[in-house]
Design a protein around this motif. Structure first.
Motif, PDB file in Angstrom:
ATOM      1  N   UNK A 112       0.834  -1.199   0.000  1.00 21.11           N
ATOM      2  CA  UNK A 112       0.000   0.000   0.000  1.00 21.11           C
ATOM      3  C   UNK A 112       0.876   1.258   0.000  1.00 21.11           C
ATOM      4  N   UNK A 113       1.901   1.278   0.841  1.00 18.46           N
ATOM      5  CA  UNK A 113       2.790   2.444   0.909  1.00 18.46           C
ATOM      6  C   UNK A 113       3.573   2.637  -0.385  1.00 18.46           C
TER       7      UNK A 113
ATOM      8  N   UNK B  19       3.474   5.821  -2.920  1.00 16.52           N
ATOM      9  CA  UNK B  19       4.716   6.561  -3.129  1.00 16.52           C
ATOM     10  C   UNK B  19       5.376   7.017  -1.848  1.00 16.52           C
ATOM     11  N   UNK B  20       5.079   6.372  -0.732  1.00 17.78           N
ATOM     12  CA  UNK B  20       5.685   6.751   0.542  1.00 17.78           C
ATOM     13  C   UNK B  20       6.564   5.623   1.091  1.00 17.78           C
ATOM     14  N   UNK B  21       7.103   4.855   0.191  1.00 15.99           N
ATOM     15  CA  UNK B  21       7.972   3.728   0.521  1.00 15.99           C
ATOM     16  C   UNK B  21       9.328   4.258   0.998  1.00 15.99           C
ATOM     17  N   UNK B  22       9.847   3.725   2.103  1.00 15.41           N
ATOM     18  CA  UNK B  22      11.142   4.145   2.624  1.00 15.41           C
ATOM     19  C   UNK B  22      12.055   2.931   2.726  1.00 15.41           C
TER      20      UNK B  22
ATOM     21  N   UNK C  15       8.215 -12.129  -2.792  1.00 10.31           N
ATOM     22  CA  UNK C  15       6.875 -12.224  -3.382  1.00 10.31           C
ATOM     23  C   UNK C  15       5.909 -11.276  -2.684  1.00 10.31           C
ATOM     24  N   UNK C  16       5.928 -11.285  -1.353  1.00 13.99           N
ATOM     25  CA  UNK C  16       5.003 -10.457  -0.584  1.00 13.99           C
ATOM     26  C   UNK C  16       5.291  -8.965  -0.723  1.00 13.99           C
ATOM     27  N   UNK C  17       6.568  -8.597  -0.843  1.00 12.20           N
ATOM     28  CA  UNK C  17       6.934  -7.181  -0.911  1.00 12.20           C
ATOM     29  C   UNK C  17       7.180  -6.702  -2.337  1.00 12.20           C
ATOM     30  N   UNK C  18       7.013  -7.589  -3.311  1.00  7.82           N
ATOM     31  CA  UNK C  18       7.192  -7.197  -4.703  1.00  7.82           C
ATOM     32  C   UNK C  18       8.639  -6.910  -5.066  1.00  7.82           C
ATOM     33  N   UNK C  19       9.563  -7.702  -4.522  1.00  7.86           N
ATOM     34  CA  UNK C  19      10.986  -7.511  -4.788  1.00  7.86           C
ATOM     35  C   UNK C  19      11.583  -8.794  -5.345  1.00  7.86           C
ATOM     36  N   UNK C  20      12.662  -8.646  -6.127  1.00 11.24           N
ATOM     37  CA  UNK C  20      13.366  -9.842  -6.586  1.00 11.24           C
ATOM     38  C   UNK C  20      14.373 -10.267  -5.517  1.00 11.24           C
TER      39      UNK C  20
END
Length: 96
Positions: free
Chosen positions: A33-34, A38-41, A64-69
């Protein structure tokens, strides 16, 4: 005070969402959601990846959960707490 017209119709209340999910899914949902807002840190995401690892998620599941490789997950873990992530791992001695 909220200026949105729909919120003004219920004075004194703030809309909330209660997620009936395991902690790791709530964390992952908040991060997604963050990121969408656009408030991802980076530092906070790094701490979350460490926390999810401590909850028993694999790096693949964290990604997978955080959308990262895989590389992003490892970099997040390296930013803060790399030693704590691997403290339970057995490593061979480099010198015999």
């Amino acid at each position: 005070m909220f200026k949105h017209p729909e919120l003004q119709s219920i004075p004194g209340y703030v809309p909330v969402v209660i997620l009936d999910l395991p902690e790791e899914e709530c964390i992952a949902t908040s991060v997604r959601h963050n990121i969408a807002r656009g408030v991802h840190q980076v530092e906070l995401t790094s701490n979350l990846s460490i926390h999810l690892k401590a909850l028993g998620l694999s790096n693949d599941n964290i990604g997978k959960e955080l959308g990262m490789d895989r590389d992003e997950v490892l970099r997040m873990q390296q930013i803060t707490g790399l030693a704590s992530v691997f403290q339970e791992q057995d490593f061979s001695k480099s010198w015999n």
